[in-house]
Design a protein around this motif. Sequence first.
Motif, PDB file in Angstrom:
ATOM      1  N   PHE A 244       0.805  -1.222   0.000  1.00  0.00           N
ATOM      2  CA  PHE A 244       0.000   0.000   0.000  1.00  0.00           C
ATOM      3  C   PHE A 244       0.845   1.282   0.000  1.00  0.00           C
ATOM      4  O   PHE A 244       0.478   2.267  -0.641  1.00  0.00           O
ATOM      5  CB  PHE A 244      -0.927   0.026   1.220  1.00  0.00           C
ATOM      6  N   LEU A 245       1.966   1.263   0.743  1.00  0.00           N
ATOM      7  CA  LEU A 245       2.699   2.506   0.983  1.00  0.00           C
ATOM      8  C   LEU A 245       4.134   2.520   0.452  1.00  0.00           C
ATOM      9  O   LEU A 245       4.755   3.574   0.423  1.00  0.00           O
ATOM     10  CB  LEU A 245       2.719   2.814   2.494  1.00  0.00           C
ATOM     11  N   GLY A 246       4.687   1.356   0.077  1.00  0.00           N
ATOM     12  CA  GLY A 246       6.019   1.315  -0.512  1.00  0.00           C
ATOM     13  C   GLY A 246       7.128   0.973   0.460  1.00  0.00           C
ATOM     14  O   GLY A 246       6.918   0.899   1.682  1.00  0.00           O
ATOM     15  N   PRO A 247       8.377   0.777  -0.062  1.00  0.00           N
ATOM     16  CA  PRO A 247       9.519   0.355   0.759  1.00  0.00           C
ATOM     17  C   PRO A 247       9.903   1.325   1.870  1.00  0.00           C
ATOM     18  O   PRO A 247      10.339   0.898   2.938  1.00  0.00           O
ATOM     19  CB  PRO A 247      10.658   0.227  -0.267  1.00  0.00           C
ATOM     20  N   ALA A 248       9.771   2.621   1.638  1.00  0.00           N
ATOM     21  CA  ALA A 248      10.177   3.604   2.647  1.00  0.00           C
ATOM     22  C   ALA A 248       9.334   3.453   3.917  1.00  0.00           C
ATOM     23  O   ALA A 248       9.859   3.453   5.041  1.00  0.00           O
ATOM     24  CB  ALA A 248      10.048   5.019   2.092  1.00  0.00           C
ATOM     25  N   ALA A 249       8.015   3.314   3.761  1.00  0.00           N
ATOM     26  CA  ALA A 249       7.131   3.112   4.915  1.00  0.00           C
ATOM     27  C   ALA A 249       7.424   1.774   5.590  1.00  0.00           C
ATOM     28  O   ALA A 249       7.345   1.657   6.824  1.00  0.00           O
ATOM     29  CB  ALA A 249       5.668   3.170   4.468  1.00  0.00           C
ATOM     30  N   THR A 250       7.776   0.773   4.790  1.00  0.00           N
ATOM     31  CA  THR A 250       8.138  -0.537   5.331  1.00  0.00           C
ATOM     32  C   THR A 250       9.353  -0.414   6.243  1.00  0.00           C
ATOM     33  O   THR A 250       9.399  -1.015   7.324  1.00  0.00           O
ATOM     34  CB  THR A 250       8.465  -1.522   4.188  1.00  0.00           C
ATOM     35  N   ALA A 251      10.334   0.371   5.816  1.00  0.00           N
ATOM     36  CA  ALA A 251      11.536   0.586   6.631  1.00  0.00           C
ATOM     37  C   ALA A 251      11.184   1.271   7.952  1.00  0.00           C
ATOM     38  O   ALA A 251      11.676   0.888   9.019  1.00  0.00           O
ATOM     39  CB  ALA A 251      12.545   1.426   5.855  1.00  0.00           C
ATOM     40  N   LEU A 252      10.311   2.288   7.907  1.00  0.00           N
ATOM     41  CA  LEU A 252       9.910   2.998   9.119  1.00  0.00           C
ATOM     42  C   LEU A 252       9.232   2.072  10.119  1.00  0.00           C
ATOM     43  O   LEU A 252       9.481   2.133  11.323  1.00  0.00           O
ATOM     44  CB  LEU A 252       8.958   4.148   8.757  1.00  0.00           C
ATOM     45  N   TYR A 253       8.365   1.195   9.620  1.00  0.00           N
ATOM     46  CA  TYR A 253       7.608   0.288  10.489  1.00  0.00           C
ATOM     47  C   TYR A 253       8.507  -0.774  11.109  1.00  0.00           C
ATOM     48  O   TYR A 253       8.264  -1.242  12.229  1.00  0.00           O
ATOM     49  CB  TYR A 253       6.503  -0.377   9.682  1.00  0.00           C
ATOM     50  N   ASN A 254       9.554  -1.183  10.394  1.00  0.00           N
ATOM     51  CA  ASN A 254      10.370  -2.306  10.851  1.00  0.00           C
ATOM     52  C   ASN A 254      11.377  -1.949  11.932  1.00  0.00           C
ATOM     53  O   ASN A 254      11.888  -2.849  12.598  1.00  0.00           O
ATOM     54  CB  ASN A 254      11.080  -2.954   9.658  1.00  0.00           C
ATOM     55  N   ILE A 255      11.671  -0.679  12.130  1.00  0.00           N
ATOM     56  CA  ILE A 255      12.554  -0.303  13.237  1.00  0.00           C
ATOM     57  C   ILE A 255      11.911  -0.646  14.588  1.00  0.00           C
ATOM     58  O   ILE A 255      12.486  -1.387  15.390  1.00  0.00           O
ATOM     59  CB  ILE A 255      12.941   1.187  13.164  1.00  0.00           C
ATOM     60  N   PRO A 256      10.698  -0.160  14.900  1.00  0.00           N
ATOM     61  CA  PRO A 256      10.075  -0.551  16.174  1.00  0.00           C
ATOM     62  C   PRO A 256       9.734  -2.035  16.237  1.00  0.00           C
ATOM     63  O   PRO A 256       9.775  -2.640  17.315  1.00  0.00           O
ATOM     64  CB  PRO A 256       8.803   0.309  16.227  1.00  0.00           C
ATOM     65  N   LEU A 257       9.406  -2.647  15.093  1.00  0.00           N
ATOM     66  CA  LEU A 257       9.103  -4.075  15.074  1.00  0.00           C
ATOM     67  C   LEU A 257      10.322  -4.889  15.489  1.00  0.00           C
ATOM     68  O   LEU A 257      10.232  -5.822  16.294  1.00  0.00           O
ATOM     69  CB  LEU A 257       8.640  -4.494  13.675  1.00  0.00           C
ATOM     70  N   ARG A 258      11.495  -4.548  14.950  1.00  0.00           N
ATOM     71  CA  ARG A 258      12.714  -5.275  15.304  1.00  0.00           C
ATOM     72  C   ARG A 258      13.109  -5.046  16.761  1.00  0.00           C
ATOM     73  O   ARG A 258      13.602  -5.961  17.433  1.00  0.00           O
ATOM     74  CB  ARG A 258      13.848  -4.853  14.368  1.00  0.00           C
ATOM     75  N   LEU A 259      12.888  -3.839  17.267  1.00  0.00           N
ATOM     76  CA  LEU A 259      13.160  -3.567  18.682  1.00  0.00           C
ATOM     77  C   LEU A 259      12.284  -4.428  19.588  1.00  0.00           C
ATOM     78  O   LEU A 259      12.744  -4.941  20.612  1.00  0.00           O
ATOM     79  CB  LEU A 259      12.902  -2.087  18.976  1.00  0.00           C
ATOM     80  N   THR A 260      11.032  -4.595  19.211  1.00  0.00           N
ATOM     81  CA  THR A 260      10.114  -5.422  19.994  1.00  0.00           C
ATOM     82  C   THR A 260      10.574  -6.870  20.003  1.00  0.00           C
ATOM     83  O   THR A 260      10.521  -7.558  21.032  1.00  0.00           O
ATOM     84  CB  THR A 260       8.684  -5.337  19.417  1.00  0.00           C
ATOM     85  N   GLU A 261      11.048  -7.358  18.861  1.00  0.00           N
ATOM     86  CA  GLU A 261      11.561  -8.728  18.785  1.00  0.00           C
ATOM     87  C   GLU A 261      12.781  -8.900  19.691  1.00  0.00           C
ATOM     88  O   GLU A 261      12.994  -9.964  20.273  1.00  0.00           O
ATOM     89  CB  GLU A 261      11.918  -9.066  17.339  1.00  0.00           C
ATOM     90  N   MET A 262      13.577  -7.849  19.806  1.00  0.00           N
ATOM     91  CA  MET A 262      14.742  -7.885  20.687  1.00  0.00           C
ATOM     92  C   MET A 262      14.313  -8.140  22.136  1.00  0.00           C
ATOM     93  O   MET A 262      14.968  -8.881  22.883  1.00  0.00           O
ATOM     94  CB  MET A 262      15.481  -6.553  20.572  1.00  0.00           C
ATOM     95  N   LEU A 263      13.206  -7.542  22.524  1.00  0.00           N
ATOM     96  CA  LEU A 263      12.735  -7.695  23.906  1.00  0.00           C
ATOM     97  C   LEU A 263      12.132  -9.076  24.177  1.00  0.00           C
ATOM     98  O   LEU A 263      11.864  -9.416  25.326  1.00  0.00           O
ATOM     99  CB  LEU A 263      11.682  -6.617  24.214  1.00  0.00           C
ATOM    100  N   GLU A 264      11.936  -9.858  23.128  1.00  0.00           N
ATOM    101  CA  GLU A 264      11.393 -11.207  23.295  1.00  0.00           C
ATOM    102  C   GLU A 264      12.470 -12.236  23.629  1.00  0.00           C
ATOM    103  O   GLU A 264      12.191 -13.429  23.709  1.00  0.00           O
ATOM    104  CB  GLU A 264      10.659 -11.638  22.023  1.00  0.00           C
TER     105      GLU A 264
END
Length: 440
Positions: A244-264
Amino acid sequence: MRKKILKLQNSSNFGALLTNGLLASMRLLNFTLLARALSTENFGIWVIYLTTVNFMEMLRFGLLRTAFIKFTSGLAEVEQRIVEGSSWLIALAFCLLIGLLALLFHFLQPLIPLSESFRLFFVYYPAYALLVLPYHYATFKLQAAKRFMAIFALTVTHTTSWASILIFNLFYPLSLQQLVWGHIAAISMASGLALLLGWSNVSAIPAASKAWIMKLLHFGKYSIGTLIGSNLLKSADTYLINLFLGPAATALYNIPLRLTEMLEIPLRALAQTALPKISAAANQNQKTRISELFAQYTSFASLIYLPLLSAAFIFAPQLVTLIGGEQYTGTHSIFRIFLVASVFLPADRFAGVTLDAIGLPQINLRKVVVMALVNIAGDYLVLQYSTNLSLVALVTINTLFIGMSYGLYQLIRLKIIKMAHFKAYLFKYGRRLKLSKNTP
């Protein structure tokens, strides 16, 4: 004191926590090095490529990993070799299938318009799929044997090799294709070590039997669906945002997503040690022990996980800036939403582990399918009418709550667990935590 330290070092929980901690820390470091070295557009392309690779690995080892650990836990060595060899043959057959599909893509490429991410995947994944096998089978075997410090050694080899390539990339920028080859070379180093030390047990292939191949496939048909669903819970957001929004938005979303995975990290470590223990109790028909192990792991995980989430919530802006840089600071609100959703993770994770370990993967599959459908439907509806990434993240809260509730309901309905055990362990660990705080 020395005896306590040695006991901690020799415990399976410590080994699993150390391994997962290193793996997650190095992945986060590598993720940071890529985020800072690549443009937002190229970083988004890399995220999609790696998400697709991870999805295929989930697909393959969802079929094999849980079944391998379940059926080798507590078995005699001769029987273990039959299971190992049979599992190896299935994995090699998967590699052959992937190679044929890649060859077909090569001939049809002019007729199929694909993004750069998927073009990279079809060209390079067959090599990765084959070269990663010894590493994966070594970790399967070592996890079933609760030898987590050996897994730690393999993890060090893999993650430090990849980190070295990424540090080189900071000073001498590589193309995306060169980074992919570097990624393959790093996992090959770990696979080479596994082969050298005999941990992957390739020699077990001749011991394979048709009966065990069918048994593994029968069990795996449920666990593969479970892991596909689990992967979709995380990757569906990435794919839909990219659509829907392209690679740039995907990059923005994946920073907090990866941080959350770190806490797991603590959850992944505890789940690794829980699976063989609960499987062994199930294989010996120790019903009370199964309930106690579920209660023990869930209550302990909850008590150590919640303070971690609270601290991360407070320092969310600083954490996302540290990982991605100033251009990602605004994503801290997404990170905080993920942290709220993560409150439900301990009970959800160990409900799934218990269902798999006791031989009810079909129920765990239904749980994960329900969660995946809720997540995908929610994401799709949000992205149809909004470009706000925080609203996409909000769907995760509802998804994890539904998954946790369904898993606990099934375990209680089937009389597999007793909430009295959970309350007892929660009180026990809570009291220990309180006493440790009051001790000078």
